[in-house]
Design a protein around this motif. Structure first.
Motif, PDB file in Angstrom:
ATOM      1  N   GLN A   6      -4.428 -23.723  20.881  1.00  0.00           N
ATOM      2  CA  GLN A   6      -5.762 -23.502  21.400  1.00  0.00           C
ATOM      3  C   GLN A   6      -5.692 -22.546  22.578  1.00  0.00           C
ATOM      4  O   GLN A   6      -4.651 -22.407  23.217  1.00  0.00           O
ATOM      5  N   PRO A   7      -6.795 -21.854  22.900  1.00  0.00           N
ATOM      6  CA  PRO A   7      -6.776 -20.941  24.039  1.00  0.00           C
ATOM      7  C   PRO A   7      -6.390 -21.672  25.323  1.00  0.00           C
ATOM      8  O   PRO A   7      -6.765 -22.826  25.542  1.00  0.00           O
ATOM      9  N   LEU A   8      -5.637 -20.994  26.145  1.00  0.00           N
ATOM     10  CA  LEU A   8      -5.219 -21.577  27.413  1.00  0.00           C
ATOM     11  C   LEU A   8      -6.424 -21.698  28.337  1.00  0.00           C
ATOM     12  O   LEU A   8      -7.122 -20.723  28.594  1.00  0.00           O
ATOM     13  N   ARG A   9      -6.670 -22.919  28.831  1.00  0.00           N
ATOM     14  CA  ARG A   9      -7.850 -23.182  29.654  1.00  0.00           C
ATOM     15  C   ARG A   9      -7.565 -23.015  31.140  1.00  0.00           C
ATOM     16  O   ARG A   9      -8.401 -22.506  31.889  1.00  0.00           O
ATOM     17  N   ARG A 233      -7.654 -36.473  24.905  1.00  0.00           N
ATOM     18  CA  ARG A 233      -8.292 -35.715  25.986  1.00  0.00           C
ATOM     19  C   ARG A 233      -7.544 -35.857  27.310  1.00  0.00           C
ATOM     20  O   ARG A 233      -7.900 -35.216  28.310  1.00  0.00           O
ATOM     21  N   ALA A 234      -6.516 -36.699  27.347  1.00  0.00           N
ATOM     22  CA  ALA A 234      -5.751 -36.895  28.585  1.00  0.00           C
ATOM     23  C   ALA A 234      -5.074 -35.588  28.985  1.00  0.00           C
ATOM     24  O   ALA A 234      -4.512 -34.884  28.152  1.00  0.00           O
ATOM     25  N   ARG A 235      -5.112 -35.288  30.284  1.00  0.00           N
ATOM     26  CA  ARG A 235      -4.631 -33.992  30.771  1.00  0.00           C
ATOM     27  C   ARG A 235      -3.108 -33.941  30.862  1.00  0.00           C
ATOM     28  O   ARG A 235      -2.468 -34.830  31.410  1.00  0.00           O
ATOM     29  N   VAL A 236      -2.561 -32.865  30.324  1.00  0.00           N
ATOM     30  CA  VAL A 236      -1.129 -32.572  30.424  1.00  0.00           C
ATOM     31  C   VAL A 236      -0.978 -31.121  30.860  1.00  0.00           C
ATOM     32  O   VAL A 236      -1.641 -30.233  30.321  1.00  0.00           O
ATOM     33  N   SER A 237      -0.112 -30.885  31.838  1.00  0.00           N
ATOM     34  CA  SER A 237       0.203 -29.519  32.262  1.00  0.00           C
ATOM     35  C   SER A 237       1.673 -29.263  31.991  1.00  0.00           C
ATOM     36  O   SER A 237       2.531 -30.063  32.362  1.00  0.00           O
ATOM     37  N   GLU A 304      -3.299 -26.299  29.500  1.00  0.00           N
ATOM     38  CA  GLU A 304      -3.109 -25.896  30.891  1.00  0.00           C
ATOM     39  C   GLU A 304      -1.617 -25.873  31.209  1.00  0.00           C
ATOM     40  O   GLU A 304      -0.840 -26.663  30.683  1.00  0.00           O
ATOM     41  N   VAL A 305      -1.240 -24.919  32.068  1.00  0.00           N
ATOM     42  CA  VAL A 305       0.164 -24.728  32.429  1.00  0.00           C
ATOM     43  C   VAL A 305       0.273 -24.459  33.922  1.00  0.00           C
ATOM     44  O   VAL A 305      -0.685 -24.031  34.573  1.00  0.00           O
ATOM     45  N   ALA A 306       1.464 -24.714  34.458  1.00  0.00           N
ATOM     46  CA  ALA A 306       1.826 -24.318  35.820  1.00  0.00           C
ATOM     47  C   ALA A 306       3.203 -23.676  35.716  1.00  0.00           C
ATOM     48  O   ALA A 306       4.228 -24.352  35.847  1.00  0.00           O
ATOM     49  N   GLY A 334      -5.129 -16.330  25.616  1.00  0.00           N
ATOM     50  CA  GLY A 334      -6.520 -16.719  25.468  1.00  0.00           C
ATOM     51  C   GLY A 334      -7.209 -17.158  26.739  1.00  0.00           C
ATOM     52  O   GLY A 334      -8.333 -17.657  26.704  1.00  0.00           O
ATOM     53  N   TRP A 335      -6.530 -16.959  27.875  1.00  0.00           N
ATOM     54  CA  TRP A 335      -7.067 -17.410  29.170  1.00  0.00           C
ATOM     55  C   TRP A 335      -7.912 -16.323  29.812  1.00  0.00           C
ATOM     56  O   TRP A 335      -7.652 -15.131  29.662  1.00  0.00           O
ATOM     57  N   SER A 336      -8.928 -16.761  30.563  1.00  0.00           N
ATOM     58  CA  SER A 336      -9.749 -15.845  31.348  1.00  0.00           C
ATOM     59  C   SER A 336      -9.674 -16.261  32.806  1.00  0.00           C
ATOM     60  O   SER A 336      -9.746 -17.458  33.116  1.00  0.00           O
ATOM     61  N   PRO A 337      -9.523 -15.311  33.734  1.00  0.00           N
ATOM     62  CA  PRO A 337      -9.419 -15.651  35.163  1.00  0.00           C
ATOM     63  C   PRO A 337     -10.696 -16.264  35.695  1.00  0.00           C
ATOM     64  O   PRO A 337     -11.792 -15.965  35.228  1.00  0.00           O
ATOM     65  N   SER A 338     -10.528 -17.152  36.675  1.00  0.00           N
ATOM     66  CA  SER A 338     -11.681 -17.771  37.338  1.00  0.00           C
ATOM     67  C   SER A 338     -12.340 -16.783  38.269  1.00  0.00           C
ATOM     68  O   SER A 338     -11.681 -15.900  38.827  1.00  0.00           O
ATOM     69  N   ASP A 339     -13.635 -16.900  38.445  1.00  0.00           N
ATOM     70  CA  ASP A 339     -14.350 -16.028  39.374  1.00  0.00           C
ATOM     71  C   ASP A 339     -14.006 -16.399  40.795  1.00  0.00           C
ATOM     72  O   ASP A 339     -13.793 -17.570  41.101  1.00  0.00           O
TER      73      ASP A 339
END
Length: 339
Positions: A6-9, A233-237, A304-306, A334-339
């Motif tokens: 899936q696209p990177l969020r 839906r549990a978050r994993v980075s 999501e990644v770090a 597939g990620w878009s930068p935050s404003d």
């Protein structure tokens, strides 16, 4: 480009914050500059490691307090605070304070276990209770309870001119939802899920059911989600060492490749009595790295990644790497930068 993930969020990065012991301020300032740059480039999060009695950040909460005043949007995390060095009540106070100052942007990551080189440091750290300290999951549970606002004292109210609370103050209501556990084993993954935490996976895991890094990490992610109230839906980075070279000079590329080459042998087989497996460092153009990530079984399970910055590079190297991550690698995922 493969489309199996899936696209990177959320795109984040992790730094150790090295400094010169004879002149520590420039290294700390460099870390703060890197975090500021991350916000300018649109990264969603910046994370700092925790290093005691070394020439890396020993007080990430203090560093992130400073970072909170230089930034306005980027999330600020710790990956991770080893709780064996901490008093959970006092740490809860510090975390809540920085979360308030940051406007609710703190993402504390923690882990358990005895402090590194415990036999050499225990007399300085716990001179009277060294053999009685509990370094297991109960220490995390205490921290979570304090962060959630559970009672920390048996009294409250006014005493003379002073007013007392029976819970940790300040209380930051949203902080509990942003608590992360840094796990490298199936047991830790399950525990984090059962206790409703988010999960940080890194470039180091324990070889339990396999000796294939991606398969091991995938098993941790699935075990975590199968035990978490939020399920899928549990978050994993995911955290891997990633070094894009799109705009690197020839000298930088050669140095990056040599860095990875020296670290590659440890990725071939489990290391030490604990059978720890290390992920290979990913060095190359953003297109090449994206291809390798899309082929990574665990990466395909996260959004999501770090990405970890190498330990020993120069400030200008980090500027180049972060810029390529944000402007080339992130979009390729597939990620878009935050404003």
């Amino acid at each position: 480009m493969p489309t199996t993930s899936q696209p990177l969020r959320k795109l984040g990065f992790l730094t150790i914050g090295l400094f010169d012991g004879a002149d520590p301020r420039p290294g700390h300032e460099s870390t703060l500059d890197v975090i500021e740059l991350g916000e300018q480039l649109g990264f969603d999060s910046a994370w700092v490691r925790h290093r005691h009695l070394q020439y890396g950040i020993s007080s990430p909460v203090a560093v992130l307090a400073a970072a909170s005043q230089r930034t306005s949007r980027i999330e600020l995390g710790t990956a991770v605070i080893p709780l064996g060095w901490e008093n959970p009540l006092r740490l809860a106070e510090d975390l809540a304070t920085v979360d308030i100052l940051s406007g609710g942007r703190l993402n504390p990551g923690v882990s358990v276990g005895p402090p590194m080189h415990y036999d050499q440091v225990k007399q300085a750290l716990y001179p009277d209770t060294a053999d009685a300290e509990d370094f297991g999951y109960d220490r995390v549970r205490r921290l979570l309870d304090f962060v959630c606002g559970e009672p920390a004292a048996g009294f409250s109210g006014t005493e003379g001119f002073e007013v007392f609370s029976d819970r940790v103050e300040p209380h930051s209501p949203g902080l509990a939802d942003r608590m992360w556990y840094g796990g490298g084993s199936l047991r830790s993954a399950r525990w984090a899920g059962e206790n409703g935490m988010n999960l940080l996976t890194s470039s180091v895991v324990k070889a339990e059911e396999s000796e294939d890094f991606a398969e091991i990490q995938l098993s941790h992610i699935r075990a975590f989600r199968s035990h978490h109230p939020d399920g899928e839906r549990a978050r994993v980075s995911q955290g891997l060492v990633v070094i894009p070279t799109d705009t690197a000079s020839a000298e930088q590329r050669a140095r990056y490749e040599e860095y990875a080459r020296k670290r590659t042998p440890r990725t071939a087989t489990p290391q030490g009595p604990a059978r720890m497996m290390f992920a290979p460092d990913l060095v190359g153009t953003s297109s090449e790295i994206a291809e390798r990530l899309y082929a990574h079984a665990a990466f395909r399970e996260v959004d999501e990644v770090a990405f970890a910055l190498p330990f020993t590079f120069e400030h200008q190297d980090y500027v180049q790497i972060l810029t390529d991550m944000a402007t080339r690698l992130g979009p390729a995922l597939g990620w878009s930068p935050s404003d």
